[in-house]
Design an enzyme around this catalytic site. Structure first.
Site, mmCIF file in Angstrom:
data_model
loop_
_atom_site.group_PDB
_atom_site.id
_atom_site.type_symbol
_atom_site.label_atom_id
_atom_site.label_comp_id
_atom_site.label_asym_id
_atom_site.label_seq_id
_atom_site.Cartn_x
_atom_site.Cartn_y
_atom_site.Cartn_z
ATOM 1 N N LYS A 269 -5.412 -60.714 -123.942
ATOM 2 C CA LYS A 269 -4.197 -60.046 -124.401
ATOM 3 C C LYS A 269 -3.187 -61.076 -124.878
ATOM 4 O O LYS A 269 -3.203 -62.212 -124.410
ATOM 5 C CB LYS A 269 -3.570 -59.269 -123.237
ATOM 6 N N ARG A 343 -12.473 -48.215 -118.744
ATOM 7 C CA ARG A 343 -13.523 -47.201 -118.912
ATOM 8 C C ARG A 343 -14.848 -47.690 -118.344
ATOM 9 O O ARG A 343 -15.665 -46.894 -117.879
ATOM 10 C CB ARG A 343 -13.618 -46.817 -120.399
HETATM 11 N N1 BES Z 1 -4.780 -51.555 -119.259
HETATM 12 C C1 BES Z 1 -4.827 -51.440 -120.666
HETATM 13 C C2 BES Z 1 -4.029 -50.258 -121.198
HETATM 14 C C3 BES Z 1 -2.540 -50.311 -121.004
HETATM 15 C C4 BES Z 1 -1.727 -50.886 -121.971
HETATM 16 C C5 BES Z 1 -1.953 -49.721 -119.907
HETATM 17 C C6 BES Z 1 -0.371 -50.893 -121.816
HETATM 18 C C7 BES Z 1 -0.589 -49.735 -119.755
HETATM 19 C C8 BES Z 1 0.211 -50.315 -120.710
HETATM 20 C C9 BES Z 1 -6.279 -51.247 -121.093
HETATM 21 O O1 BES Z 1 -7.230 -51.883 -120.322
HETATM 22 C C10 BES Z 1 -6.402 -51.808 -122.464
HETATM 23 O O2 BES Z 1 -6.249 -52.997 -122.608
HETATM 24 N N2 BES Z 1 -6.689 -50.961 -123.436
HETATM 25 C C11 BES Z 1 -6.814 -51.374 -124.782
HETATM 26 C C12 BES Z 1 -8.004 -50.656 -125.359
HETATM 27 C C13 BES Z 1 -8.400 -51.157 -126.711
HETATM 28 C C14 BES Z 1 -8.946 -52.550 -126.608
HETATM 29 C C15 BES Z 1 -9.432 -50.208 -127.270
HETATM 30 C C16 BES Z 1 -5.534 -50.954 -125.497
HETATM 31 O O3 BES Z 1 -4.989 -49.907 -125.198
HETATM 32 O O4 BES Z 1 -5.070 -51.729 -126.331
HETATM 33 MN MN MN Z 2 -7.579 -53.881 -120.911
#
Ligand code: BES
Ligand code: MN
Ligand code: ZN
Length: 492
Positions: A269, A343
């Site tokens: 990230k 997931r």
């Molecule tokens: N934990 C994150 C989602 C999230 C983002 C929760 C901001 C709370 C606040 C999740 O694991 C994630 O990183 N999701 C990605 C998915 C993408 C790579 C398809 C996302 O939402 O960017």
């Molecule tokens: Mn994630």
């Protein structure tokens, strides 16, 4: 802060009395107004007070009464005084005096038509308003520390209030537990430490089992395991059982995403606000808090709570984008993005719960997608479900627990976006409809004909807005109340 239900004659400390938007002062407020020579009316008249829910006119050192402080609290329209309004009233009053130096506060609800359960829910809200996460502060000024030690709610039938509170206090404890879990930093609350907090629920009569990596490997739970592969911390699966219902009654299965820290893995990230991802175990926290509430109040229902606990880190051993893993269900997954890890964790946890417990219904809860924050913001959590019954049950439970949910669609067209050229599926579906494709992914691990709902709490698990007096600055502990109320609706 101790909360109790008392007769109006036993009111002590500061007083909080109600004033309605259209009807003016409640009977208790009128009495206080008379004793103080009209101070309540003068205070509201002098301060642009309109009686909106939670609005407060404060009178210090009034003559004619013992109380050092009288709060005239807005109660909205008299015919709209529902549970949510009562909760906001109690929470605003508590917030106002929490660190004021006052030690005791009594909210006068006598003379107002409220059920014992609604009054008890106001107690939960008061407890939520008093919540603080100060464990790591070593130099908090004495005058910034909470001073309020006791909160009384005066009602016409104190015994009925106390009786309801004997159950509802466990909801309050459940919310605090969930908030504590979300607030803990990931160097303290890593998967094994989280599992220990689950084990502490044995004191409430919950049966707890914790699987380690070796056991999960034997079961073939490679989707969950591949997420923690780059972490020094061992992944865990905690299973919490509360069997308060009949022996032959199929349980409700609750499954929570417990990513104790989500750095994204190799699909790292960006650094900006990465610290928010200590809350990526918010779903697991909500499930654990709900188990605390359900067991604490000895609910006559069978509920299994399962939390998948991992840490998602980049490392030489970490899962790579393009790796293919075989999940415990037998389906293979091409991991195109290691940041879509929730997931993966849930797929194996859902498999475990369904194969081991044959549940009546499955509800999973997760901070699953950033897209959820974009679509519904911090007000509603998104629900995705294959069952209209489950949807109406959750919508109703959301209202009773003051946690709002909104239904979003599932459909084959979205599901196809997950098809992979190399495996049974890939773990991302592209930019469009990100929350829905994530839900579709989970749906592939739900048995045919099994009632299932997925709640995406990415927007509501942590909030930076501060307009709800029940909520602390960040980790809300969202989900405890809706899941508890849902379980309550299935009690015999
Ligand atoms: N934990 C994150 C989602 C999230 C983002 C929760 C901001 C709370 C606040 C999740 O694991 C994630 O990183 N999701 C990605 C998915 C993408 C790579 C398809 C996302 O939402 O960017
Ligand atoms: Mn994630
Ligand atoms: Zn995540």
């Amino acid at each position: 802060m101790k909360i109790s239900f008392v007769d109006p004659s036993d009111a002590k400390g500061s007083l909080a009395v109600l004033s309605f938007e259209d009807d003016g002062l409640s009977s208790a407020a009128s009495a206080v107004n008379d004793s103080t020579g009209g101070a309540a009316m003068r205070a509201t008249g002098a301060s642009r007070f309109r009686g909106k829910v939670g609005q407060i006119a404060e009178i210090l050192a009034p003559g004619g009464v013992e109380a050092d402080r009288v709060l005239v609290v807005g109660a909205g329209k008299a015919d709209k005084l529902d549970r949510d309004a009562l909760e906001r009233i109690a929470a605003s009053a508590v917030k106002r005096v929490l660190a004021s130096g006052e030690k005791s506060l009594t909210l006068r609800l006598d003379g107002v038509k409220v059920s014992a359960d609604d009054a008890a829910a106001a107690g939960v809200a008061a407890h939520m308003a008093a919540y603080r996460f100060d464990h790591y502060r070593t130099n908090l000024d004495a005058d910034k520390k909470p001073s309020l030690e006791s909160f009384q709610i005066a009602v016409d039938d104190a015994a009925a209030g106390e009786d309801a509170w004997s159950r509802y206090q466990h909801i309050a404890e459940g919310v605090s537990l969930a908030r504590d879990l979300v607030g803990e930093p990931p160097n303290v609350l890593f998967p094994a430490a989280f599992a220990e907090r689950c084990q502490a629920l044995e004191a409430q009569g919950v049966e707890v089992e914790v699987l380690d990596e070796k056991k999960m490997a034997e079961l073939g739970m490679n989707a969950l395991l591949c997420v923690g592969q780059g972490s020094r911390k061992e992944s865990k699966l905690a299973i919490m059982k509360w069997m308060g219902g009949d022996n032959d009654e199929k349980p409700i299965l609750l499954v929570g995403k417990g990513v104790c820290f989500d750095a994204g893995g190799i699909s790292l990230k960006p650094g900006d606000r990465m610290w928010d991802m200590k809350a990526d175990m918010g779903g697991a926290a909500g499930v654990t808090g709900a188990m605390r509430a359900i067991a604490g109040r000895k609910a006559k229902v069978n509920v299994i709570g399962i939390v998948g606990l991992v840490e998602n880190m980049p490392d030489g051993d970490a899962t790579r984008p393009s790796d293919i893993v075989k999940s415990a269900s037998g389906q293979t997954i091409e991991v195109q993005n290691t940041d879509a890890e929730g997931r993966l964790v849930l797929s194996d946890a859902l498999w475990y719960g369904q194969t081991h417990f044959d549940p009546a219904c499955v509800i999973d809860m997760a901070t699953l997608t950033g897209a959820m924050v974009i679509s519904l913001g911090q007000e509603y959590a998104g629900v995705f479900t294959n069952s209209d019954t489950l949807w109406s049950g959750l919508e109703e439970a959301g209202k009773n627990g003051s946690e709002q949910v909104w239904r979003l669609p599932l459909a084959d067209g979205y599901d196809r976006l997950l098809d992979s050229d190399y495996a049974d599926m890939k773990n991302i579906g592209g930019r469009a409809a990100g929350s829905i494709t994530a839900a579709q992914f989970l749906g592939r691990f739900i048995d045919k004909d099994r009632d299932w709902a997925h709640i995406d709490i990415a927007g509501v698990a942590m909030k930076d807005k501060r307009d709800d007096p029940r909520e602390p600055v960040w980790g809300t502990g969202w989900g405890v109340r809706i899941l508890d109320r849902f379980a309550a609706s299935r009690e015999k």
